[in-house]
Design a protein around this motif. Structure first.
Motif, PDB file in Angstrom:
ATOM      1  N   LEU A  35       0.890  -1.158   0.000  1.00 24.48           N
ATOM      2  CA  LEU A  35       0.000   0.000   0.000  1.00 24.48           C
ATOM      3  C   LEU A  35       0.923   1.201   0.000  1.00 24.48           C
ATOM      4  O   LEU A  35       1.638   1.433   0.976  1.00 24.48           O
ATOM      5  CB  LEU A  35      -0.922  -0.007   1.222  1.00 24.48           C
ATOM      6  CG  LEU A  35      -1.920   1.139   1.335  1.00 24.48           C
ATOM      7  CD1 LEU A  35      -2.852   1.181   0.138  1.00 24.48           C
ATOM      8  CD2 LEU A  35      -2.729   1.011   2.619  1.00 24.48           C
ATOM      9  N   LEU A  36       0.945   1.952  -1.098  1.00 28.33           N
ATOM     10  CA  LEU A  36       1.965   2.970  -1.328  1.00 28.33           C
ATOM     11  C   LEU A  36       1.378   4.299  -1.770  1.00 28.33           C
ATOM     12  O   LEU A  36       0.204   4.386  -2.128  1.00 28.33           O
ATOM     13  CB  LEU A  36       2.918   2.485  -2.440  1.00 28.33           C
ATOM     14  CG  LEU A  36       3.584   1.139  -2.257  1.00 28.33           C
ATOM     15  CD1 LEU A  36       4.131   0.649  -3.579  1.00 28.33           C
ATOM     16  CD2 LEU A  36       4.683   1.243  -1.230  1.00 28.33           C
ATOM     17  N   ILE A  37       2.240   5.302  -1.811  1.00 25.27           N
ATOM     18  CA  ILE A  37       1.960   6.593  -2.435  1.00 25.27           C
ATOM     19  C   ILE A  37       2.925   6.697  -3.606  1.00 25.27           C
ATOM     20  O   ILE A  37       4.144   6.594  -3.414  1.00 25.27           O
ATOM     21  CB  ILE A  37       2.194   7.776  -1.457  1.00 25.27           C
ATOM     22  CG1 ILE A  37       1.417   7.590  -0.148  1.00 25.27           C
ATOM     23  CG2 ILE A  37       1.858   9.088  -2.133  1.00 25.27           C
ATOM     24  CD1 ILE A  37      -0.068   7.608  -0.275  1.00 25.27           C
ATOM     25  N   ASP A  38       2.408   6.886  -4.827  1.00 29.08           N
ATOM     26  CA  ASP A  38       3.293   6.914  -5.992  1.00 29.08           C
ATOM     27  C   ASP A  38       3.964   8.277  -6.159  1.00 29.08           C
ATOM     28  O   ASP A  38       3.748   9.197  -5.352  1.00 29.08           O
ATOM     29  CB  ASP A  38       2.557   6.471  -7.263  1.00 29.08           C
ATOM     30  CG  ASP A  38       1.526   7.471  -7.769  1.00 29.08           C
ATOM     31  OD1 ASP A  38       1.490   8.629  -7.294  1.00 29.08           O
ATOM     32  OD2 ASP A  38       0.753   7.085  -8.662  1.00 29.08           O
ATOM     33  N   THR A  52      -2.369  17.433   4.887  1.00 32.33           N
ATOM     34  CA  THR A  52      -3.776  17.081   5.001  1.00 32.33           C
ATOM     35  C   THR A  52      -3.912  15.672   5.562  1.00 32.33           C
ATOM     36  O   THR A  52      -3.163  14.782   5.181  1.00 32.33           O
ATOM     37  CB  THR A  52      -4.459  17.155   3.613  1.00 32.33           C
ATOM     38  OG1 THR A  52      -4.292  18.477   3.092  1.00 32.33           O
ATOM     39  CG2 THR A  52      -5.934  16.832   3.700  1.00 32.33           C
ATOM     40  N   TRP A  53      -4.881  15.474   6.452  1.00 33.03           N
ATOM     41  CA  TRP A  53      -5.160  14.159   7.023  1.00 33.03           C
ATOM     42  C   TRP A  53      -5.966  13.344   6.029  1.00 33.03           C
ATOM     43  O   TRP A  53      -6.931  13.843   5.433  1.00 33.03           O
ATOM     44  CB  TRP A  53      -5.940  14.336   8.320  1.00 33.03           C
ATOM     45  CG  TRP A  53      -6.290  13.052   9.008  1.00 33.03           C
ATOM     46  CD1 TRP A  53      -5.534  12.412   9.933  1.00 33.03           C
ATOM     47  CD2 TRP A  53      -7.470  12.270   8.835  1.00 33.03           C
ATOM     48  NE1 TRP A  53      -6.182  11.270  10.338  1.00 33.03           N
ATOM     49  CE2 TRP A  53      -7.373  11.152   9.684  1.00 33.03           C
ATOM     50  CE3 TRP A  53      -8.607  12.397   8.042  1.00 33.03           C
ATOM     51  CZ2 TRP A  53      -8.354  10.181   9.773  1.00 33.03           C
ATOM     52  CZ3 TRP A  53      -9.591  11.418   8.120  1.00 33.03           C
ATOM     53  CH2 TRP A  53      -9.448  10.332   8.982  1.00 33.03           C
ATOM     54  N   TYR A  54      -5.589  12.084   5.824  1.00 37.42           N
ATOM     55  CA  TYR A  54      -6.308  11.173   4.935  1.00 37.42           C
ATOM     56  C   TYR A  54      -6.504   9.821   5.606  1.00 37.42           C
ATOM     57  O   TYR A  54      -5.656   9.378   6.375  1.00 37.42           O
ATOM     58  CB  TYR A  54      -5.530  10.923   3.634  1.00 37.42           C
ATOM     59  CG  TYR A  54      -5.444  12.110   2.736  1.00 37.42           C
ATOM     60  CD1 TYR A  54      -4.342  12.955   2.797  1.00 37.42           C
ATOM     61  CD2 TYR A  54      -6.440  12.395   1.828  1.00 37.42           C
ATOM     62  CE1 TYR A  54      -4.247  14.044   1.972  1.00 37.42           C
ATOM     63  CE2 TYR A  54      -6.347  13.493   1.001  1.00 37.42           C
ATOM     64  CZ  TYR A  54      -5.248  14.322   1.075  1.00 37.42           C
ATOM     65  OH  TYR A  54      -5.162  15.408   0.265  1.00 37.42           O
ATOM     66  N   HIS A  55      -7.587   9.197   5.273  1.00 38.41           N
ATOM     67  CA  HIS A  55      -7.810   7.795   5.615  1.00 38.41           C
ATOM     68  C   HIS A  55      -7.669   7.023   4.306  1.00 38.41           C
ATOM     69  O   HIS A  55      -8.394   7.256   3.347  1.00 38.41           O
ATOM     70  CB  HIS A  55      -9.215   7.603   6.194  1.00 38.41           C
ATOM     71  CG  HIS A  55      -9.536   6.187   6.516  1.00 38.41           C
ATOM     72  ND1 HIS A  55     -10.062   5.321   5.591  1.00 38.41           N
ATOM     73  CD2 HIS A  55      -9.388   5.486   7.667  1.00 38.41           C
ATOM     74  CE1 HIS A  55     -10.239   4.146   6.157  1.00 38.41           C
ATOM     75  NE2 HIS A  55      -9.836   4.215   7.418  1.00 38.41           N
ATOM     76  N   ILE A  56      -6.705   6.102   4.253  1.00 37.36           N
ATOM     77  CA  ILE A  56      -6.439   5.305   3.056  1.00 37.36           C
ATOM     78  C   ILE A  56      -6.718   3.850   3.391  1.00 37.36           C
ATOM     79  O   ILE A  56      -6.261   3.344   4.423  1.00 37.36           O
ATOM     80  CB  ILE A  56      -4.972   5.443   2.590  1.00 37.36           C
ATOM     81  CG1 ILE A  56      -4.588   6.917   2.402  1.00 37.36           C
ATOM     82  CG2 ILE A  56      -4.730   4.630   1.319  1.00 37.36           C
ATOM     83  CD1 ILE A  56      -5.352   7.637   1.331  1.00 37.36           C
ATOM     84  N   GLY A  57      -7.449   3.176   2.532  1.00 32.30           N
ATOM     85  CA  GLY A  57      -7.738   1.767   2.728  1.00 32.30           C
ATOM     86  C   GLY A  57      -7.749   1.045   1.393  1.00 32.30           C
ATOM     87  O   GLY A  57      -7.826   1.668   0.337  1.00 32.30           O
ATOM     88  N   ALA A  58      -7.656  -0.254   1.454  1.00 35.35           N
ATOM     89  CA  ALA A  58      -7.719  -1.069   0.241  1.00 35.35           C
ATOM     90  C   ALA A  58      -8.391  -2.389   0.581  1.00 35.35           C
ATOM     91  O   ALA A  58      -8.283  -2.880   1.707  1.00 35.35           O
ATOM     92  CB  ALA A  58      -6.321  -1.320  -0.313  1.00 35.35           C
ATOM     93  N   TYR A  76      -9.411   2.903  -1.405  1.00 36.16           N
ATOM     94  CA  TYR A  76     -10.377   3.848  -0.828  1.00 36.16           C
ATOM     95  C   TYR A  76      -9.616   5.044  -0.269  1.00 36.16           C
ATOM     96  O   TYR A  76      -8.544   4.898   0.309  1.00 36.16           O
ATOM     97  CB  TYR A  76     -11.157   3.197   0.320  1.00 36.16           C
ATOM     98  CG  TYR A  76     -12.150   2.165  -0.127  1.00 36.16           C
ATOM     99  CD1 TYR A  76     -13.492   2.491  -0.282  1.00 36.16           C
ATOM    100  CD2 TYR A  76     -11.746   0.862  -0.401  1.00 36.16           C
ATOM    101  CE1 TYR A  76     -14.406   1.545  -0.694  1.00 36.16           C
ATOM    102  CE2 TYR A  76     -12.660  -0.090  -0.823  1.00 36.16           C
ATOM    103  CZ  TYR A  76     -13.988   0.256  -0.963  1.00 36.16           C
ATOM    104  OH  TYR A  76     -14.895  -0.683  -1.378  1.00 36.16           O
ATOM    105  N   VAL A  77     -10.196   6.234  -0.441  1.00 34.25           N
ATOM    106  CA  VAL A  77      -9.644   7.461   0.124  1.00 34.25           C
ATOM    107  C   VAL A  77     -10.774   8.160   0.870  1.00 34.25           C
ATOM    108  O   VAL A  77     -11.834   8.429   0.298  1.00 34.25           O
ATOM    109  CB  VAL A  77      -9.062   8.386  -0.974  1.00 34.25           C
ATOM    110  CG1 VAL A  77      -8.524   9.678  -0.358  1.00 34.25           C
ATOM    111  CG2 VAL A  77      -7.986   7.670  -1.772  1.00 34.25           C
ATOM    112  N   ASN A  78     -10.541   8.406   2.146  1.00 33.93           N
ATOM    113  CA  ASN A  78     -11.522   9.066   3.010  1.00 33.93           C
ATOM    114  C   ASN A  78     -12.886   8.381   2.970  1.00 33.93           C
ATOM    115  O   ASN A  78     -13.929   9.030   2.871  1.00 33.93           O
ATOM    116  CB  ASN A  78     -11.639  10.551   2.669  1.00 33.93           C
ATOM    117  CG  ASN A  78     -10.381  11.302   3.026  1.00 33.93           C
ATOM    118  OD1 ASN A  78      -9.573  10.848   3.833  1.00 33.93           O
ATOM    119  ND2 ASN A  78     -10.187  12.455   2.423  1.00 33.93           N
ATOM    120  N   GLY A  79     -12.864   7.062   3.032  1.00 33.27           N
ATOM    121  CA  GLY A  79     -14.083   6.286   3.144  1.00 33.27           C
ATOM    122  C   GLY A  79     -14.848   6.060   1.859  1.00 33.27           C
ATOM    123  O   GLY A  79     -15.899   5.429   1.867  1.00 33.27           O
TER     124      GLY A  79
END
Length: 138
Positions: free
Chosen positions: A8-11, A40-46, A58-61
């Protein structure tokens, strides 16, 4: 390294993405449509739904990509170490930010469940609880 089961990465364009492999080298990925902003605060999921064979970020739900990616095989059974915030246990390519509330579920969350997880952690972060949140990029 290339022997990880999943990443789970940031490109390089500040877009979150998930990669999964079936053999330790061939990667299947799903990338978010929008880039993240610094500070900025983020919620990241997969999720990997093995009933529908779909990989989704998923980004921010909310669903973060234009469409899920097909993934029809089993995840590679790797013996590589588990790390958070770096490419490997040696600490290369370290994440420049804060990570909190990292969770790996043993079941695939639905879109509604992903939104609930985001709403709970987002509420706590917005309410000023110190150190609560999932991802903040600097």
């Amino acid at each position: 390294g290339n022997q990880r089961s999943y990443h789970l990465l940031i490109d390089g364009n500040n877009k979150p993405y998930i990669e999964i492999t079936t053999d330790g080298s061939t990667l299947v990925a799903n990338t978010a449509t929008n880039a993240l902003s610094s500070g900025t605060w983020y919620h990241i999921g997969a999720t990997l739904n093995q009933d529908t064979d779909q990989l989704q970020i998923y980004v921010n739900g909310a669903v973060g990509s234009a469409s899920p990616t097909s993934f029809t095989n089993n995840i590679y059974n790797s013996t590589s170490g588990f790390t958070i915030g770096a490419d490997d246990a040696g600490g290369s390519n370290q994440f420049d930010g804060l990570i909190d509330e990292a969770i790996i579920w043993n079941t695939c969350l639905t879109a509604a469940e992903m939104a609930k997880v985001y709403n709970i952690t987002g509420y706590m972060a917005a309410s000023g609880f110190s150190g609560v949140g999932d991802l903040k990029i600097f």
